[in-house]
Enzyme design. Structure first.
Site, mmCIF file in Angstrom:
data_model
loop_
_atom_site.group_PDB
_atom_site.id
_atom_site.type_symbol
_atom_site.label_atom_id
_atom_site.label_comp_id
_atom_site.label_asym_id
_atom_site.label_seq_id
_atom_site.Cartn_x
_atom_site.Cartn_y
_atom_site.Cartn_z
ATOM 1 N N GLU A 63 -25.448 51.360 -30.306
ATOM 2 C CA GLU A 63 -24.423 50.794 -31.179
ATOM 3 C C GLU A 63 -25.012 50.078 -32.395
ATOM 4 O O GLU A 63 -24.455 50.133 -33.480
ATOM 5 C CB GLU A 63 -23.615 49.803 -30.339
ATOM 6 C CG GLU A 63 -22.325 49.340 -30.903
ATOM 7 C CD GLU A 63 -21.572 48.494 -29.887
ATOM 8 O OE1 GLU A 63 -21.168 47.382 -30.263
ATOM 9 O OE2 GLU A 63 -21.409 48.938 -28.735
ATOM 10 N N ASP A 64 -26.158 49.407 -32.230
ATOM 11 C CA ASP A 64 -26.658 48.493 -33.254
ATOM 12 C C ASP A 64 -27.992 48.858 -33.898
ATOM 13 O O ASP A 64 -28.424 48.161 -34.813
ATOM 14 C CB ASP A 64 -26.803 47.083 -32.662
ATOM 15 C CG ASP A 64 -25.466 46.480 -32.269
ATOM 16 O OD1 ASP A 64 -24.428 46.933 -32.764
ATOM 17 O OD2 ASP A 64 -25.467 45.541 -31.452
#
Length: 193
Positions: A63-64
């Site tokens: 996600e990051d």
């Protein structure tokens, strides 16, 4: 020197430090990697297995972090860890869409993903409540969030309720469910209402 955990956990710990290098928590100089480490420690203390601890360490990389994909997690850590990380990776969309999707997904999470998500929420609430407790001006802390205290706390209430409903039906994670409720109560003190 022999590590404290298995080779897989040690590799996931190194990968988390590398993946999150240079990232910090919202409006905070604290390195972001402290978050997945805390999540993993909560689960290690609760007796989670190595796959779950590895997934906890890696739960935000897809996600990051630009260089991480579900395929890379699968390649480097195997299908069990990759499937948990995939379950926990939040879809793109508006804040409301992402939070609703996370809430809806709780009902179908595998046990490993359920406990990682629970420890993730636990640490997020504890760390934010501690930051708010220490702040001279709580509005400065809330300024880095896309929603104000009421929406953020209401979302936490809904998610914690859903997580606890599932956790309470599983043997061995009673303490995690209780910790979630206590953290939510401490967090709710910061609601403007």
């Amino acid at each position: 020197m022999v590590g404290l955990f298995s080779e897989g956990v040690e590799a996931a710990l190194r990968a988390a430090f590398d993946a999150h290098e240079g990232q910090t928590r919202k409006s905070d100089p604290v390195p972001y990697v402290t978050h997945p480490v805390h999540v993993a420690l909560v689960l290690a203390r609760a007796g989670a297995d190595d796959v779950t601890i590895q997934a906890a360490l890696l739960h935000d990389v897809v996600e990051d972090c630009d260089d991480w994909t579900e395929e890379r997690v699968w390649r480097e850590f195997g299908p069990d860890v990759a499937s948990v990380v995939a379950e926990l990776t939040e879809p793109s969309g508006t804040w409301e869409e992402r939070k609703q999707a996370t809430f809806d997904k709780v009902k179908s999470l595998t046990l490993r993903a359920l406990v990682v998500k629970s420890a993730d929420k636990l640490h997020n609430m504890r760390s934010l409540a501690a930051k708010l407790d220490a702040a001279e001006d709580a509005s400065a802390v809330w300024a880095s969030f896309s929603r104000g205290p009421s929406d953020t706390i209401e979302n936490a209430r809904r998610l914690v309720g859903a997580l606890r409903d599932r956790l309470d039906a599983v043997n061995g994670f009673d303490a995690l469910s209780i910790d979630l409720q206590r953290a939510l109560q401490a967090f709710e003190r910061h609601d403007e209402a």
